[in-house]
Scaffold this active site. Structure first.
Site, PDB file in Angstrom:
ATOM      1  N   SER A 199       0.827  -1.211   0.000  1.00  0.00           N
ATOM      2  CA  SER A 199       0.000   0.000   0.000  1.00  0.00           C
ATOM      3  C   SER A 199       0.857   1.255   0.000  1.00  0.00           C
ATOM      4  O   SER A 199       2.029   1.245   0.389  1.00  0.00           O
ATOM      5  CB  SER A 199      -0.898   0.019   1.238  1.00  0.00           C
ATOM      6  OG  SER A 199      -1.580  -1.203   1.371  1.00  0.00           O
TER       7      SER A 199
HETATM    8  N1  SAH Z   1      -0.850  -4.838   4.065  1.00  0.00           N
HETATM    9  C1  SAH Z   1      -0.041  -5.127   2.902  1.00  0.00           C
HETATM   10  C2  SAH Z   1      -0.713  -4.831   1.590  1.00  0.00           C
HETATM   11  C3  SAH Z   1      -1.795  -5.790   1.341  1.00  0.00           C
HETATM   12  S1  SAH Z   1      -2.255  -6.101  -0.334  1.00  0.00           S
HETATM   13  C4  SAH Z   1       1.311  -4.432   2.983  1.00  0.00           C
HETATM   14  O1  SAH Z   1       1.590  -3.730   3.952  1.00  0.00           O
HETATM   15  O2  SAH Z   1       2.113  -4.650   2.064  1.00  0.00           O
HETATM   16  C5  SAH Z   1      -3.623  -7.162   0.060  1.00  0.00           C
HETATM   17  C6  SAH Z   1      -3.230  -8.539   0.512  1.00  0.00           C
HETATM   18  O3  SAH Z   1      -4.422  -9.196   0.917  1.00  0.00           O
HETATM   19  C7  SAH Z   1      -2.605  -9.404  -0.587  1.00  0.00           C
HETATM   20  O4  SAH Z   1      -1.348  -9.840  -0.189  1.00  0.00           O
HETATM   21  C8  SAH Z   1      -3.587 -10.558  -0.733  1.00  0.00           C
HETATM   22  O5  SAH Z   1      -2.950 -11.805  -0.981  1.00  0.00           O
HETATM   23  C9  SAH Z   1      -4.271 -10.561   0.621  1.00  0.00           C
HETATM   24  N2  SAH Z   1      -5.584 -11.201   0.645  1.00  0.00           N
HETATM   25  C10 SAH Z   1      -6.612 -11.093  -0.229  1.00  0.00           C
HETATM   26  N3  SAH Z   1      -7.638 -11.848   0.158  1.00  0.00           N
HETATM   27  C11 SAH Z   1      -7.272 -12.461   1.323  1.00  0.00           C
HETATM   28  C12 SAH Z   1      -7.902 -13.376   2.217  1.00  0.00           C
HETATM   29  N4  SAH Z   1      -9.142 -13.830   2.022  1.00  0.00           N
HETATM   30  N5  SAH Z   1      -7.214 -13.788   3.301  1.00  0.00           N
HETATM   31  C13 SAH Z   1      -5.950 -13.352   3.534  1.00  0.00           C
HETATM   32  N6  SAH Z   1      -5.298 -12.487   2.726  1.00  0.00           N
HETATM   33  C14 SAH Z   1      -5.951 -12.041   1.632  1.00  0.00           C
END
Ligand code: SAH
Length: 213
Positions: free
Chosen positions: A61
């Site tokens: 992000s």
């Molecule tokens: N917080 C992160 C950015 C997240 S991007 C950072 O600091 O870099 C969103 C993430 O959510 C992705 O890695 C994706 O794999 C995860 N995601 C999506 N659906 C999900 C689910 N049902 N359970 C766990 N993770 C999930």
């Protein structure tokens, strides 16, 4: 060529100018080097205020969004926090400096393994990783004082609402994928849940089940 110190100052200045004013949040973001969480060709853009691609087609992000979400979560040093969507691990590492305990979960094994390596290198003993579908939360670790979801859901997932302690706060982007979503703050009260819309955001979608890698 800008020096390390100059880059850091610009990074913090960008955060402040976009509304990240909480001094605890700013100092946590100063201590956790975002450059450690971005790999390959985008690594030299780690200090710019923009989201960047990471493995598995996901994104780290934008720093100001990390700051604003962390600020909205109002984390204290007594809190047990759940993050859904480990991604690069950057947000979880920032949270670990502010909370008593942080659990972070992602559906991609590879992302969790890579984030774990950085956490170990930094030595963040109160941070635990899980590979699972985080929309079901972590029932064995519940309840949580704070929950931060970093992928967009169509609605705040029921199991996460249920795993929020009374008085607890959850921050979650809500909306259809690939359109503008709203960042929502949910507060659990004695009698139910209060919802407040904070700002428009854009996140990758919360996806069901485990990822391929
Ligand atoms: N917080 C992160 C950015 C997240 S991007 C950072 O600091 O870099 C969103 C993430 O959510 C992705 O890695 C994706 O794999 C995860 N995601 C999506 N659906 C999900 C689910 N049902 N359970 C766990 N993770 C999930």
């Amino acid at each position: 060529m800008t020096s390390e110190a100059e880059r850091k100052m610009q990074f913090l200045f960008a955060l402040r100018s976009r509304g990240v004013t909480d001094s605890r949040v700013l100092s946590a973001m100063e201590r956790i080097d975002r450059g450690l969480f971005v790999r390959g060709i985008f690594a030299d853009r780690a200090y710019e205020d923009m989201p960047l691609p990471i493995a598995c087609g996901q994104t780290i992000s934008q720093p100001s969004v990390v700051g604003l979400m962390t600020q909205a979560l109002n984390v204290t040093s007594r809190d047990k926090v759940l993050e859904v969507g480990t991604g690069s691990g950057y947000q979880a590492a920032v949270l670990s400096l502010l909370a008593r305990r942080v659990y972070t979960v992602d559906r991609h094994r590879r992302l969790v393994a890579e984030a774990r390596q950085v956490f170990d290198a930094l030595g963040l003993p109160n941070l635990t990783t899980f590979t699972a579908d985080g929309s079901f939360g972590l029932p064995d670790q519940a309840p949580f004082d704070r929950i931060l979801v970093t992928a967009a859901a169509e609605d705040p997932p029921g199991p996460l609402l249920a795993q929020l302690r009374i008085g607890g706060i959850m921050i979650v982007p809500v909306g259809q994928s690939d359109t503008v979503q709203s960042l929502i703050r949910v507060t659990r009260t004695d009698s139910g849940y209060e919802y407040e819309e904070l700002r428009p955001v854009r996140f990758v979608p919360l996806v069901e089940g485990l990822g391929q890698d």
